[in-house]
Motif scaffolding. Structure first.
Motif, mmCIF file in Angstrom:
data_model
loop_
_atom_site.group_PDB
_atom_site.id
_atom_site.type_symbol
_atom_site.label_atom_id
_atom_site.label_comp_id
_atom_site.label_asym_id
_atom_site.label_seq_id
_atom_site.Cartn_x
_atom_site.Cartn_y
_atom_site.Cartn_z
ATOM 1 N N LYS A 1 0.826 -1.197 0.000
ATOM 2 C CA LYS A 1 0.000 0.000 0.000
ATOM 3 C C LYS A 1 0.863 1.249 0.000
ATOM 4 C CE LYS A 1 -4.179 -1.697 2.325
ATOM 5 N NZ LYS A 1 -5.110 -1.465 3.460
ATOM 6 N N GLY A 2 0.356 2.283 -0.628
ATOM 7 C CA GLY A 2 1.077 3.549 -0.619
ATOM 8 C C GLY A 2 0.186 4.699 -1.071
ATOM 9 N N GLN A 3 0.495 5.896 -0.600
ATOM 10 C CA GLN A 3 -0.169 7.100 -1.075
ATOM 11 C C GLN A 3 0.281 7.385 -2.513
ATOM 12 O OE1 GLN A 3 -2.364 8.853 0.691
ATOM 13 N NE2 GLN A 3 -2.018 8.130 2.795
ATOM 14 N N LEU A 4 -0.659 7.695 -3.392
ATOM 15 C CA LEU A 4 -0.298 8.051 -4.761
ATOM 16 C C LEU A 4 0.212 9.486 -4.792
ATOM 17 C CD1 LEU A 4 -3.175 6.484 -6.902
ATOM 18 C CD2 LEU A 4 -0.936 5.525 -6.321
ATOM 19 N N VAL A 5 1.396 9.678 -5.349
ATOM 20 C CA VAL A 5 1.964 11.019 -5.488
ATOM 21 C C VAL A 5 2.381 11.238 -6.934
ATOM 22 C CG1 VAL A 5 2.757 11.089 -3.098
ATOM 23 C CG2 VAL A 5 4.312 10.310 -4.889
ATOM 24 N N LEU A 6 2.473 12.502 -7.302
ATOM 25 C CA LEU A 6 2.857 12.905 -8.649
ATOM 26 C C LEU A 6 4.276 13.458 -8.635
ATOM 27 C CD1 LEU A 6 -0.463 14.784 -9.446
ATOM 28 C CD2 LEU A 6 0.237 12.600 -10.458
ATOM 29 N N PRO A 7 4.910 13.591 -9.800
ATOM 30 C CA PRO A 7 6.165 14.338 -9.859
ATOM 31 C C PRO A 7 5.967 15.753 -9.324
ATOM 32 C CG PRO A 7 5.854 13.071 -11.871
ATOM 33 C CD PRO A 7 4.573 12.954 -11.089
ATOM 34 N N ALA A 8 7.049 16.454 -9.060
ATOM 35 C CA ALA A 8 7.001 17.755 -8.390
ATOM 36 C C ALA A 8 6.029 18.718 -9.061
ATOM 37 C CB ALA A 8 8.399 18.361 -8.336
ATOM 38 N N ASN A 9 5.984 18.726 -10.376
ATOM 39 C CA ASN A 9 4.974 19.485 -11.119
ATOM 40 C C ASN A 9 4.884 18.888 -12.519
ATOM 41 O OD1 ASN A 9 6.898 20.915 -12.908
ATOM 42 N ND2 ASN A 9 7.486 22.004 -11.040
ATOM 43 N N GLU A 10 3.946 19.425 -13.309
ATOM 44 C CA GLU A 10 3.685 18.832 -14.623
ATOM 45 C C GLU A 10 4.896 18.898 -15.548
ATOM 46 O OE1 GLU A 10 1.834 22.937 -14.175
ATOM 47 O OE2 GLU A 10 1.728 21.021 -13.120
ATOM 48 N N THR A 11 5.825 19.801 -15.308
ATOM 49 C CA THR A 11 7.031 19.895 -16.141
ATOM 50 C C THR A 11 7.826 18.594 -16.107
ATOM 51 O OG1 THR A 11 7.177 22.260 -15.687
ATOM 52 C CG2 THR A 11 9.155 21.189 -16.541
ATOM 53 N N PHE A 12 7.799 17.920 -14.973
ATOM 54 C CA PHE A 12 8.608 16.708 -14.794
ATOM 55 C C PHE A 12 7.773 15.436 -14.911
ATOM 56 C CE2 PHE A 12 10.419 20.127 -12.098
ATOM 57 C CZ PHE A 12 11.639 20.283 -12.741
ATOM 58 N N HIS A 13 6.660 15.495 -15.665
ATOM 59 C CA HIS A 13 5.724 14.369 -15.668
ATOM 60 C C HIS A 13 6.323 13.088 -16.247
ATOM 61 C CE1 HIS A 13 4.359 14.582 -20.051
ATOM 62 N NE2 HIS A 13 5.114 15.673 -19.929
ATOM 63 N N ASP B 1 4.147 5.411 3.177
ATOM 64 C CA ASP B 1 4.790 4.945 1.952
ATOM 65 C C ASP B 1 4.089 5.605 0.768
ATOM 66 O OD1 ASP B 1 6.580 3.296 3.237
ATOM 67 O OD2 ASP B 1 5.316 1.526 3.107
ATOM 68 N N TYR B 2 4.820 5.876 -0.289
ATOM 69 C CA TYR B 2 4.179 6.517 -1.439
ATOM 70 C C TYR B 2 4.595 5.851 -2.745
ATOM 71 C CZ TYR B 2 8.540 9.259 -0.930
ATOM 72 O OH TYR B 2 9.839 9.652 -0.745
ATOM 73 N N ILE B 3 3.645 5.888 -3.678
ATOM 74 C CA ILE B 3 3.810 5.300 -5.011
ATOM 75 C C ILE B 3 3.793 6.442 -6.020
ATOM 76 C CG2 ILE B 3 2.817 3.748 -6.732
ATOM 77 C CD1 ILE B 3 1.443 2.262 -4.367
ATOM 78 N N LEU B 4 4.878 6.611 -6.752
ATOM 79 C CA LEU B 4 5.003 7.716 -7.703
ATOM 80 C C LEU B 4 4.360 7.334 -9.034
ATOM 81 C CD1 LEU B 4 6.227 10.567 -7.967
ATOM 82 C CD2 LEU B 4 8.291 9.509 -8.885
ATOM 83 N N VAL B 5 3.506 8.218 -9.550
ATOM 84 C CA VAL B 5 2.810 8.002 -10.823
ATOM 85 C C VAL B 5 3.515 8.825 -11.894
ATOM 86 C CG1 VAL B 5 0.600 8.070 -12.031
ATOM 87 C CG2 VAL B 5 0.653 7.692 -9.544
ATOM 88 N N SER C 1 8.137 3.889 -2.680
ATOM 89 C CA SER C 1 8.044 2.454 -2.392
ATOM 90 C C SER C 1 7.579 1.662 -3.597
ATOM 91 C CB SER C 1 7.084 2.212 -1.222
ATOM 92 O OG SER C 1 7.563 2.823 -0.044
ATOM 93 N N GLY C 2 7.083 2.349 -4.611
ATOM 94 C CA GLY C 2 6.622 1.699 -5.823
ATOM 95 C C GLY C 2 6.372 2.744 -6.894
ATOM 96 N N VAL C 3 6.134 2.285 -8.118
ATOM 97 C CA VAL C 3 5.931 3.188 -9.253
ATOM 98 C C VAL C 3 4.790 2.676 -10.113
ATOM 99 C CG1 VAL C 3 6.946 4.234 -11.323
ATOM 100 C CG2 VAL C 3 8.375 3.841 -9.303
ATOM 101 N N ILE C 4 3.938 3.600 -10.565
ATOM 102 C CA ILE C 4 2.947 3.315 -11.599
ATOM 103 C C ILE C 4 3.346 4.097 -12.841
ATOM 104 C CG2 ILE C 4 0.540 3.566 -12.317
ATOM 105 C CD1 ILE C 4 -0.267 3.275 -9.395
ATOM 106 N N ILE C 5 3.577 3.394 -13.942
ATOM 107 C CA ILE C 5 3.882 4.039 -15.211
ATOM 108 C C ILE C 5 2.595 4.133 -16.020
ATOM 109 C CG2 ILE C 5 5.143 3.878 -17.390
ATOM 110 C CD1 ILE C 5 6.990 4.479 -15.118
ATOM 111 N N CYS C 6 2.233 5.347 -16.432
ATOM 112 C CA CYS C 6 1.025 5.568 -17.228
ATOM 113 C C CYS C 6 1.364 5.513 -18.710
ATOM 114 C CB CYS C 6 0.410 6.921 -16.884
ATOM 115 S SG CYS C 6 -0.686 6.883 -15.452
ATOM 116 N N ASP C 7 0.704 4.608 -19.419
ATOM 117 C CA ASP C 7 0.947 4.498 -20.859
ATOM 118 C C ASP C 7 0.451 5.752 -21.564
ATOM 119 O OD1 ASP C 7 1.769 3.456 -23.233
ATOM 120 O OD2 ASP C 7 0.557 1.632 -23.125
ATOM 121 N N TYR C 8 1.129 6.115 -22.657
ATOM 122 C CA TYR C 8 0.790 7.349 -23.362
ATOM 123 C C TYR C 8 -0.142 7.125 -24.542
ATOM 124 C CZ TYR C 8 4.240 5.942 -26.888
ATOM 125 O OH TYR C 8 4.928 5.257 -27.854
ATOM 126 N N GLN C 9 -0.515 5.857 -24.806
ATOM 127 C CA GLN C 9 -1.392 5.577 -25.935
ATOM 128 C C GLN C 9 -2.249 4.348 -25.617
ATOM 129 O OE1 GLN C 9 1.029 4.676 -29.328
ATOM 130 N NE2 GLN C 9 1.945 2.854 -28.420
#
Length: 303
Positions: free
Chosen positions: A27-39, A82-86, A107-115
């Motif tokens: 389990k982990g809190q979902l977090v984003l990169p620092a801002n959209e520039t670093f998505h 714990d946090y999971i970076l998207v 603690s983990g990563v979710i990679i979002c597909d672009y297509q």
């Protein structure tokens, strides 16, 4: 504990590298990169470099506002810290993104597909030294649209360039819809049979030693009649790489040459990484199909 995604399940594809807690959860809190520039969280391009990088680079370490928010406000004993970076896919290797997330303390990563496409296993480059010990999963484009909107991201579009990224908006830590996600590694079909799969290729340099060493073990497992084995062969989608283009008359132009079969629909990487010598991608595809045919024949007609 509420909201439209409460108890919502998304199908994901785990990475071929990193940590996998089979039969367990994380389990982990979902977090984003620092801002959209670093998505995309890709390395910055150095002088003369134009691929596997971007002109922004990764976010500065220690300055992610979402991570700071967790550290400052999630202080109760039962809070999940714990946090999971998207992170959005594209422009560099999966391992670049995931290794950087690990450096940020994720603690983990979710990679979002672009297509929009089927899920697939994320692999690391052949010459990569695997120092990744956190789990990473790939989430489909459609499911990422739902997830990003839920978190508070506006106009999510993972293919935006650095000059266009202002069109997308990340929420502030205060306005973000904080969400706890659970990555689950299931063990389906509790029928006293162990099911295992092997994803490989006849040109699988990284897996060749394992397959050689595992041969006798696989035979013993098969003879014990308490396992079910299924092999899979990696074949690239030629349409994705525009290898199946046709001219105005509808005739295949074969831009990828002998690296593909079926008029550019099925492709494989040249074994020598040199299309002028040795074997071609089409040879890899033929050997993959031959291996599967032998396995299917043996499965149907016995030893």
């Amino acid at each position: 504990s509420d909201g439209p995604l409460f108890n919502k399940t998304f199908e994901v594809a785990p990475a071929q590298f990193g940590y996998q807690a089979y039969g367990g959860t994380m389990k982990g809190q979902l977090v984003l990169p620092a801002n959209e520039t670093f998505h995309k969280e890709c390395p910055r391009c150095s002088s003369g470099q134009s691929t596997l990088c971007d002109d922004v680079g990764t976010e500065p370490t220690g300055l992610n506002p979402y991570i700071h928010y967790i550290q400052d406000w999630f202080i109760e004993e039962d809070d999940i810290t714990d946090y999971i970076l998207v992170i959005d896919r594209q422009d560099c290797y999966f391992v670049n993104k995931i290794e950087f997330a690990q450096q940020l303390g994720a603690s983990g990563v979710i990679i979002c597909d672009y297509q929009p496409e089927h899920l697939f296993t994320m692999w690391m480059p052949q010459d990569w030294n695997d120092d990744i010990d956190i789990p990473a999963v790939l989430l489909s484009y459609d499911d990422c649209r739902v997830l990003m909107a839920h978190l508070g991201v506006t106009n999510w579009s993972p293919t935006l360039s650095s000059s266009q990224v202002a069109q997308m908006g990340y929420p502030t830590p205060e306005s973000m819809n904080w969400t706890v996600a659970t990555i689950e590694w299931g063990l389906p079909h509790p029928d006293d049979m162990v099911e295992y799969d092997l994803w490989t290729s006849s040109n699988d340099y990284l897996g060749s030693k394992f397959k050689h060493n595992f041969n006798e073990t696989a035979i013993r497992l098969d003879l014990a009649n308490d396992t079910i084995f299924t092999p899979h062969m990696y074949i690239l989608n030629g349409s994705h790489w525009m290898c199946d283009e046709v001219d105005d008359a509808g005739n295949p132009t074969l831009p990828c040459g002998k690296q593909c079969t079926n008029s550019g629909r099925y492709c494989a990487v040249d074994p020598e990484y040199d299309i002028t010598i040795g074997l071609d991608g089409s040879d890899v595809i033929q050997e993959n199909l031959r291996s599967l045919c032998v396995w299917e024949f043996d499965k149907e007609f016995g030893k």
